[in-house]
Write a protein that holds these residues in place. Structure first.
Motif, PDB file in Angstrom:
ATOM      1  N   MET A   1       0.846  -1.182   0.000  1.00 29.81           N
ATOM      2  CA  MET A   1       0.000   0.000   0.000  1.00 29.81           C
ATOM      3  C   MET A   1       0.882   1.233   0.000  1.00 29.81           C
ATOM      4  O   MET A   1       1.887   1.290   0.690  1.00 29.81           O
ATOM      5  CB  MET A   1      -0.899  -0.031   1.227  1.00 29.81           C
ATOM      6  N   ALA A   2       0.517   2.219  -0.792  1.00 33.83           N
ATOM      7  CA  ALA A   2       1.315   3.433  -0.921  1.00 33.83           C
ATOM      8  C   ALA A   2       1.175   4.298   0.329  1.00 33.83           C
ATOM      9  O   ALA A   2       0.107   4.397   0.921  1.00 33.83           O
ATOM     10  CB  ALA A   2       0.889   4.223  -2.141  1.00 33.83           C
ATOM     11  N   VAL A   3       2.283   4.926   0.701  1.00 31.22           N
ATOM     12  CA  VAL A   3       2.300   5.796   1.873  1.00 31.22           C
ATOM     13  C   VAL A   3       2.579   7.217   1.400  1.00 31.22           C
ATOM     14  O   VAL A   3       3.447   7.441   0.560  1.00 31.22           O
ATOM     15  CB  VAL A   3       3.390   5.335   2.873  1.00 31.22           C
ATOM     16  N   LEU A   4       1.844   8.192   1.935  1.00 28.99           N
ATOM     17  CA  LEU A   4       2.051   9.583   1.568  1.00 28.99           C
ATOM     18  C   LEU A   4       3.342  10.104   2.181  1.00 28.99           C
ATOM     19  O   LEU A   4       3.701   9.746   3.301  1.00 28.99           O
ATOM     20  CB  LEU A   4       0.884  10.446   2.042  1.00 28.99           C
ATOM     21  N   ALA A   5       4.019  10.961   1.455  1.00 32.09           N
ATOM     22  CA  ALA A   5       5.258  11.555   1.965  1.00 32.09           C
ATOM     23  C   ALA A   5       4.912  12.637   2.978  1.00 32.09           C
ATOM     24  O   ALA A   5       4.075  13.500   2.722  1.00 32.09           O
ATOM     25  CB  ALA A   5       6.068  12.140   0.827  1.00 32.09           C
ATOM     26  N   GLU A   6       5.559  12.577   4.121  1.00 33.27           N
ATOM     27  CA  GLU A   6       5.306  13.549   5.185  1.00 33.27           C
ATOM     28  C   GLU A   6       6.060  14.852   4.958  1.00 33.27           C
ATOM     29  O   GLU A   6       5.723  15.879   5.510  1.00 33.27           O
ATOM     30  CB  GLU A   6       5.714  12.949   6.539  1.00 33.27           C
ATOM     31  N   SER A   7       7.116  14.816   4.125  1.00 28.54           N
ATOM     32  CA  SER A   7       7.967  15.989   3.979  1.00 28.54           C
ATOM     33  C   SER A   7       7.380  17.043   3.045  1.00 28.54           C
ATOM     34  O   SER A   7       7.877  18.150   2.989  1.00 28.54           O
ATOM     35  CB  SER A   7       9.344  15.567   3.466  1.00 28.54           C
ATOM     36  N   GLY A   8       6.360  16.732   2.305  1.00 32.38           N
ATOM     37  CA  GLY A   8       5.768  17.695   1.383  1.00 32.38           C
ATOM     38  C   GLY A   8       6.522  17.812   0.081  1.00 32.38           C
ATOM     39  O   GLY A   8       6.354  18.757  -0.665  1.00 32.38           O
ATOM     40  N   SER A   9       7.380  16.871  -0.235  1.00 30.99           N
ATOM     41  CA  SER A   9       8.165  16.925  -1.459  1.00 30.99           C
ATOM     42  C   SER A   9       7.528  16.121  -2.588  1.00 30.99           C
ATOM     43  O   SER A   9       8.209  15.686  -3.493  1.00 30.99           O
ATOM     44  CB  SER A   9       9.579  16.403  -1.193  1.00 30.99           C
ATOM     45  N   ASN A  10       6.247  15.913  -2.509  1.00 32.57           N
ATOM     46  CA  ASN A  10       5.547  15.159  -3.537  1.00 32.57           C
ATOM     47  C   ASN A  10       5.501  15.998  -4.816  1.00 32.57           C
ATOM     48  O   ASN A  10       4.967  17.101  -4.812  1.00 32.57           O
ATOM     49  CB  ASN A  10       4.132  14.845  -3.055  1.00 32.57           C
ATOM     50  N   PRO A  11       6.076  15.509  -5.929  1.00 32.96           N
ATOM     51  CA  PRO A  11       6.108  16.318  -7.159  1.00 32.96           C
ATOM     52  C   PRO A  11       4.720  16.592  -7.733  1.00 32.96           C
ATOM     53  O   PRO A  11       4.507  17.599  -8.375  1.00 32.96           O
ATOM     54  CB  PRO A  11       6.962  15.496  -8.115  1.00 32.96           C
ATOM     55  N   ASP A  12       3.775  15.709  -7.486  1.00 33.88           N
ATOM     56  CA  ASP A  12       2.429  15.933  -8.020  1.00 33.88           C
ATOM     57  C   ASP A  12       1.773  17.133  -7.353  1.00 33.88           C
ATOM     58  O   ASP A  12       1.089  17.921  -8.000  1.00 33.88           O
ATOM     59  CB  ASP A  12       1.563  14.689  -7.834  1.00 33.88           C
ATOM     60  N   VAL A  13       1.989  17.277  -6.049  1.00 28.94           N
ATOM     61  CA  VAL A  13       1.405  18.409  -5.335  1.00 28.94           C
ATOM     62  C   VAL A  13       2.086  19.705  -5.771  1.00 28.94           C
ATOM     63  O   VAL A  13       1.429  20.727  -5.960  1.00 28.94           O
ATOM     64  CB  VAL A  13       1.512  18.200  -3.810  1.00 28.94           C
ATOM     65  N   ASP A  14       3.396  19.656  -5.973  1.00 29.64           N
ATOM     66  CA  ASP A  14       4.106  20.840  -6.452  1.00 29.64           C
ATOM     67  C   ASP A  14       3.617  21.258  -7.840  1.00 29.64           C
ATOM     68  O   ASP A  14       3.439  22.444  -8.114  1.00 29.64           O
ATOM     69  CB  ASP A  14       5.610  20.588  -6.495  1.00 29.64           C
ATOM     70  N   LEU A  15       3.391  20.282  -8.691  1.00 32.08           N
ATOM     71  CA  LEU A  15       2.863  20.579 -10.021  1.00 32.08           C
ATOM     72  C   LEU A  15       1.466  21.183  -9.935  1.00 32.08           C
ATOM     73  O   LEU A  15       1.142  22.131 -10.655  1.00 32.08           O
ATOM     74  CB  LEU A  15       2.843  19.306 -10.877  1.00 32.08           C
ATOM     75  N   LEU A  16       0.654  20.661  -9.040  1.00 35.47           N
ATOM     76  CA  LEU A  16      -0.691  21.206  -8.843  1.00 35.47           C
ATOM     77  C   LEU A  16      -0.628  22.659  -8.382  1.00 35.47           C
ATOM     78  O   LEU A  16      -1.375  23.507  -8.881  1.00 35.47           O
ATOM     79  CB  LEU A  16      -1.449  20.357  -7.831  1.00 35.47           C
ATOM     80  N   TYR A  17       0.260  22.961  -7.460  1.00 40.03           N
ATOM     81  CA  TYR A  17       0.416  24.338  -6.999  1.00 40.03           C
ATOM     82  C   TYR A  17       0.912  25.246  -8.122  1.00 40.03           C
ATOM     83  O   TYR A  17       0.478  26.398  -8.228  1.00 40.03           O
ATOM     84  CB  TYR A  17       1.374  24.411  -5.810  1.00 40.03           C
ATOM     85  N   ASP A  18       1.804  24.741  -8.971  1.00 38.08           N
ATOM     86  CA  ASP A  18       2.288  25.539 -10.101  1.00 38.08           C
ATOM     87  C   ASP A  18       1.163  25.849 -11.089  1.00 38.08           C
ATOM     88  O   ASP A  18       1.034  26.978 -11.581  1.00 38.08           O
ATOM     89  CB  ASP A  18       3.425  24.817 -10.828  1.00 38.08           C
ATOM     90  N   ILE A  19       0.348  24.854 -11.380  1.00 31.26           N
ATOM     91  CA  ILE A  19      -0.763  25.061 -12.314  1.00 31.26           C
ATOM     92  C   ILE A  19      -1.785  26.018 -11.718  1.00 31.26           C
ATOM     93  O   ILE A  19      -2.306  26.902 -12.410  1.00 31.26           O
ATOM     94  CB  ILE A  19      -1.405  23.709 -12.691  1.00 31.26           C
ATOM     95  N   ASN A  20      -2.065  25.886 -10.426  1.00 34.96           N
ATOM     96  CA  ASN A  20      -2.996  26.816  -9.785  1.00 34.96           C
ATOM     97  C   ASN A  20      -2.446  28.231  -9.789  1.00 34.96           C
ATOM     98  O   ASN A  20      -3.205  29.194  -9.944  1.00 34.96           O
ATOM     99  CB  ASN A  20      -3.298  26.369  -8.359  1.00 34.96           C
ATOM    100  N   GLY A  21      -1.137  28.388  -9.628  1.00 38.83           N
ATOM    101  CA  GLY A  21      -0.529  29.709  -9.694  1.00 38.83           C
ATOM    102  C   GLY A  21      -0.655  30.318 -11.081  1.00 38.83           C
ATOM    103  O   GLY A  21      -0.927  31.516 -11.230  1.00 38.83           O
ATOM    104  N   LEU A  22      -0.477  29.500 -12.120  1.00 42.90           N
ATOM    105  CA  LEU A  22      -0.668  29.997 -13.491  1.00 42.90           C
ATOM    106  C   LEU A  22      -2.115  30.405 -13.733  1.00 42.90           C
ATOM    107  O   LEU A  22      -2.388  31.399 -14.403  1.00 42.90           O
ATOM    108  CB  LEU A  22      -0.259  28.922 -14.502  1.00 42.90           C
ATOM    109  N   ALA A  23      -3.038  29.650 -13.182  1.00 48.43           N
ATOM    110  CA  ALA A  23      -4.455  29.970 -13.363  1.00 48.43           C
ATOM    111  C   ALA A  23      -4.810  31.280 -12.665  1.00 48.43           C
ATOM    112  O   ALA A  23      -5.615  32.063 -13.172  1.00 48.43           O
ATOM    113  CB  ALA A  23      -5.315  28.836 -12.846  1.00 48.43           C
ATOM    114  N   LYS A  24      -4.212  31.536 -11.520  1.00 50.00           N
ATOM    115  CA  LYS A  24      -4.491  32.786 -10.811  1.00 50.00           C
ATOM    116  C   LYS A  24      -3.906  33.985 -11.541  1.00 50.00           C
ATOM    117  O   LYS A  24      -4.475  35.073 -11.517  1.00 50.00           O
ATOM    118  CB  LYS A  24      -3.915  32.732  -9.396  1.00 50.00           C
TER     119      LYS A  24
END
Length: 84
Positions: A1-24
């Motif tokens: 079973m996959a475990v979420l990274a606690e450090s916040g270095s998940n590239p998918d989340v970073d990509l999501l934040y980048d796309i949301n920043g472009l949208a804003k």
């Protein structure tokens, strides 16, 4: 079973934040264009595809119109008797 990274270095989340920043940061007109394409883009593409297919068959059909062969009429007659 996959475990979420606690450090916040998940590239998918970073990509999501980048796309949301472009949208804003995008202009309002671009937001409306993307909204329209997302809402009606597939429908418009399908209508254009059907029109293009109809137009190509219509154009090709007028140049090479032929009568059906007698064999094809014989093959269709049993089907006609079943449908009526």
């Amino acid at each position: 079973m996959a475990v979420l990274a606690e450090s916040g270095s998940n590239p998918d989340v970073d990509l999501l934040y980048d796309i949301n920043g472009l949208a804003k940061d995008a202009p309002h007109w671009f937001d409306r264009v993307v909204e329209f394409v997302g809402e009606y883009g597939l429908l418009v593409a399908m209508v254009l595809l059907v029109v293009w297919c109809w137009w190509s068959v219509r154009r090709r059909g007028t140049r090479t119109r032929r009568r059906p062969s007698p064999g094809s009429c014989g093959r269709r007659s049993p089907l006609r008797s079943l449908s009526s």
